[in-house]
Design an enzyme around this catalytic site. Structure first.
Site, PDB file in Angstrom:
ATOM      1  N   VAL A 367       0.874  -1.213   0.013  1.00  0.00           N
ATOM      2  CA  VAL A 367       0.051   0.116   0.008  1.00  0.00           C
ATOM      3  C   VAL A 367       0.945   1.295   0.080  1.00  0.00           C
ATOM      4  O   VAL A 367       0.732   2.376  -0.700  1.00  0.00           O
ATOM      5  CB  VAL A 367      -1.061   0.167   1.172  1.00  0.00           C
ATOM      6  CG1 VAL A 367      -1.467   1.217   1.287  1.00  0.00           C
ATOM      7  CG2 VAL A 367      -1.940  -1.071   1.094  1.00  0.00           C
ATOM      8  N   TRP A 370       2.578   1.511  -3.327  1.00  0.00           N
ATOM      9  CA  TRP A 370       1.755   1.612  -4.595  1.00  0.00           C
ATOM     10  C   TRP A 370       1.143   3.334  -4.665  1.00  0.00           C
ATOM     11  O   TRP A 370       1.233   3.990  -5.316  1.00  0.00           O
ATOM     12  CB  TRP A 370       0.640   0.816  -4.602  1.00  0.00           C
ATOM     13  CG  TRP A 370      -0.272   1.030  -5.981  1.00  0.00           C
ATOM     14  CD1 TRP A 370       0.076   0.611  -7.078  1.00  0.00           C
ATOM     15  CD2 TRP A 370      -1.403   1.606  -5.784  1.00  0.00           C
ATOM     16  NE1 TRP A 370      -0.997   0.909  -7.992  1.00  0.00           N
ATOM     17  CE2 TRP A 370      -1.966   1.437  -7.263  1.00  0.00           C
ATOM     18  CE3 TRP A 370      -2.318   2.295  -5.145  1.00  0.00           C
ATOM     19  CZ2 TRP A 370      -2.982   2.014  -7.795  1.00  0.00           C
ATOM     20  CZ3 TRP A 370      -3.479   2.827  -5.329  1.00  0.00           C
ATOM     21  CH2 TRP A 370      -3.994   2.714  -7.092  1.00  0.00           C
ATOM     22  N   HIS A 371       0.914   3.745  -3.228  1.00  0.00           N
ATOM     23  CA  HIS A 371       0.670   5.033  -3.069  1.00  0.00           C
ATOM     24  C   HIS A 371       1.584   6.434  -3.184  1.00  0.00           C
ATOM     25  O   HIS A 371       1.386   7.495  -3.511  1.00  0.00           O
ATOM     26  CB  HIS A 371      -0.018   5.334  -1.795  1.00  0.00           C
ATOM     27  CG  HIS A 371      -1.661   5.023  -1.727  1.00  0.00           C
ATOM     28  ND1 HIS A 371      -2.057   3.469  -1.439  1.00  0.00           N
ATOM     29  CD2 HIS A 371      -2.805   5.273  -2.123  1.00  0.00           C
ATOM     30  CE1 HIS A 371      -3.069   3.317  -1.560  1.00  0.00           C
ATOM     31  NE2 HIS A 371      -3.802   4.492  -1.995  1.00  0.00           N
ATOM     32  N   GLY A 372       2.869   5.884  -3.260  1.00  0.00           N
ATOM     33  CA  GLY A 372       3.955   6.762  -3.312  1.00  0.00           C
ATOM     34  C   GLY A 372       4.899   6.807  -1.942  1.00  0.00           C
ATOM     35  O   GLY A 372       4.242   6.928  -0.979  1.00  0.00           O
TER      36      GLY A 372
END
Length: 495
Positions: A367, A370-372
């Site tokens: 998570v 993927w979100h940065g």
């Protein structure tokens, strides 16, 4: 949820919960709206200028609305000239044409490389290789996002390109996992995982940029149905959904002109214009509501078209106004992403005899990646992780046979529910603050935490009581929805 359906409260108690809920909403609206003129003057805008998610979406729709229209026309015509096995051709044609026109050739080549690599990986049939390639691409995309992308820039082309790649990565990964899943027979695999299906799925235009994530198993419901749904019914449903989305889009834009909560989040000194410590909590609440509405509109657009095209998309985001367990936020706000995390990371790890704790750690690590890989994302991820762990431990304790017998015998079910609301509302306060780091700013997250815990016992007591009432309202809403679903399932079985 079964125990929720048996809750009994006095009517006066229920009225108190809802009265507190609506009183808080009205108080928060009045407090923030009363600062509108002053904040407009300070910001130099008549509209909140810092809701980047909505601004980028508005700009994208303004530039690409005709592609949605083209998609609707082309796929409608394709219903009558193509078999459902070849519908992917029409889906891919729209996206490929739009990408060729809108992206520089180097970006377009980058997209093509991603697609080629994952299609080849899907043919190899190894989960290890799929995840190695996925991890490599996540790293590459994060490097691009960190060093080249600023969503506050007026030119959003590179940001849009990055978003396309991140969403496409999940779809490619889902397709590859479908191909290597041993529970599907070879004949079925060859019939539902062709190049046409791969391109139609990964390049499906309505979800290309604005989501939501549509699992490949949801996409192929189009292929597995005997025939496409009735054309007249589908048109009416699509128009209804688009009108509904447009209505909430207008409501969201109106809200941006009345409540400057994103501006207050970026300029903390303006948040201090709210003199009441209790009133400042409304900033966080309406940040969450605007975030929900933004994604309701963004995801709703893709969901509407996916339904029209014969797929079974995930549900729209659930309103945060009746989310009381933070685990439900993960399950129901972004159902598609939750399914990806559960089906391809958490569940396979648990099946491989990995502990649930370690599986959860690795899931949240994905998570975060993927979100940065940014500080605010890290804080949000870590706080979410621990809040969910503590919530799980508390639920296990309260579901134990010894605890339930002791509490229900000595105090009764309603009192047990009240105690549960006191405990879990305290946990939800912390979890809600974690979201501010993600949807607002780290400064606003720290500001609201200090405002809650550092402004005296009375301020925190009032906050706790309001959250307690919110929890009970959400539980009552869940009870009503649960009973309604049970009745509907009973009717279906009886018929």
């Amino acid at each position: 949820m079964e125990e929720v359906s048996r809750l009994v409260f006095h009517r006066s108690e229920i009225c108190l919960y809802y009265a507190v809920y609506f009183a808080y909403l009205l108080y928060g609206l009045w407090t923030l709206f009363s600062l509108r003129d002053e904040l407009q003057h300070k910001a130099g805008y008549i509209r909140d200028p810092y809701n980047y998610e909505l601004d980028i979406f508005n700009n994208y729709i303004q530039l690409n609305w005709h592609w949605y229209l083209a998609h609707a026309v082309i796929t409608t015509v394709s219903r009558f000239v193509l078999t459902k096995e070849n519908m992917g051709i029409s889906f891919a044609c729209v996206s490929l044409t739009s990408l060729l026109i809108s992206l520089p050739w180097k970006m377009f080549v980058f997209v093509v490389i991603l697609l080629i690599i994952f299609y080849l990986v899907s043919r190899i049939g190894s989960r290890v290789i799929v995840w190695c390639i996925t991890a490599l691409w996540v790293s590459v995309l994060n490097i691009l996002a960190i060093y080249f992308i600023n969503p506050a820039d007026d030119n959003h082309s590179f940001y849009i390109f990055s978003v396309i790649l991140f969403w496409m990565l999940l779809r490619c990964c889902s397709f590859a996992h479908y191909c290597v899943d041993s529970k599907f027979s070879k004949d079925k695999l060859l019939g539902e995982a062709t190049v046409t299906d791969f391109l139609g799925y990964t390049l499906y235009f309505p979800t290309l940029v604005n989501g939501p994530f549509l699992d490949y198993k949801r996409y192929i419901t189009l292929l597995q149905k005997p025939s496409l749904p009735g054309f007249s019914y589908d048109i009416k449903t699509l128009v209804y959904e688009l009108v509904r989305i447009f209505f909430w889009w207008l409501a969201l834009e109106l809200g941006m002109r009345c409540l400057f909560v994103h501006y207050m989040s970026m300029e903390i000194k303006t948040a201090k214009l709210v003199k009441s410590p209790f009133g400042r909590h409304a900033i966080g609440y309406f940040l969450g509501q605007f975030f929900f509405l933004t994604y309701f509109v963004k995801y709703g657009l893709g969901i509407a078209f996916a339904q029209y095209d014969g797929m079974k998309p995930p549900n729209k985001p659930q309103c945060i106004g009746h989310v009381h367990y933070y685990s439900n936020m993960w399950k129901h706000f972004d159902q598609g992403l939750y399914e990806f995390l559960f089906d391809y990371i958490y569940h396979p790890l648990v099946k491989a005899n990995c502990s649930k704790f370690v599986s959860t750690v690795l899931t949240f690590a994905f998570v975060f990646m993927w979100h940065g890989c940014q500080t605010d994302i890290l804080i949000w991820t870590v706080m979410n992780f621990w809040c969910l762990i503590v919530e799980k431990m508390l639920k296990n304790c309260m579901r134990s046979l010894h605890y339930r017998k002791w509490v229900e015998i000595n105090f009764g079910l309603s009192t047990a529910q009240r105690f549960k609301a006191i405990v879990f509302s305290q946990l939800f306060i912390v979890a809600a603050f974690s979201n501010i780091f993600f949807i607002g700013s780290p400064k606003m997250g720290v500001f609201l935490i200090m405002n809650a815990y550092g402004n005296g016992f009375l301020n925190y007591l009032i906050l706790s009581f309001c959250c307690y009432c919110f929890f009970q309202c959400s539980e009552l809403i869940s009870m009503k929805l649960w009973n309604r679903n049970v009745k509907n399932r009973t009717k279906i079985k009886s018929n």
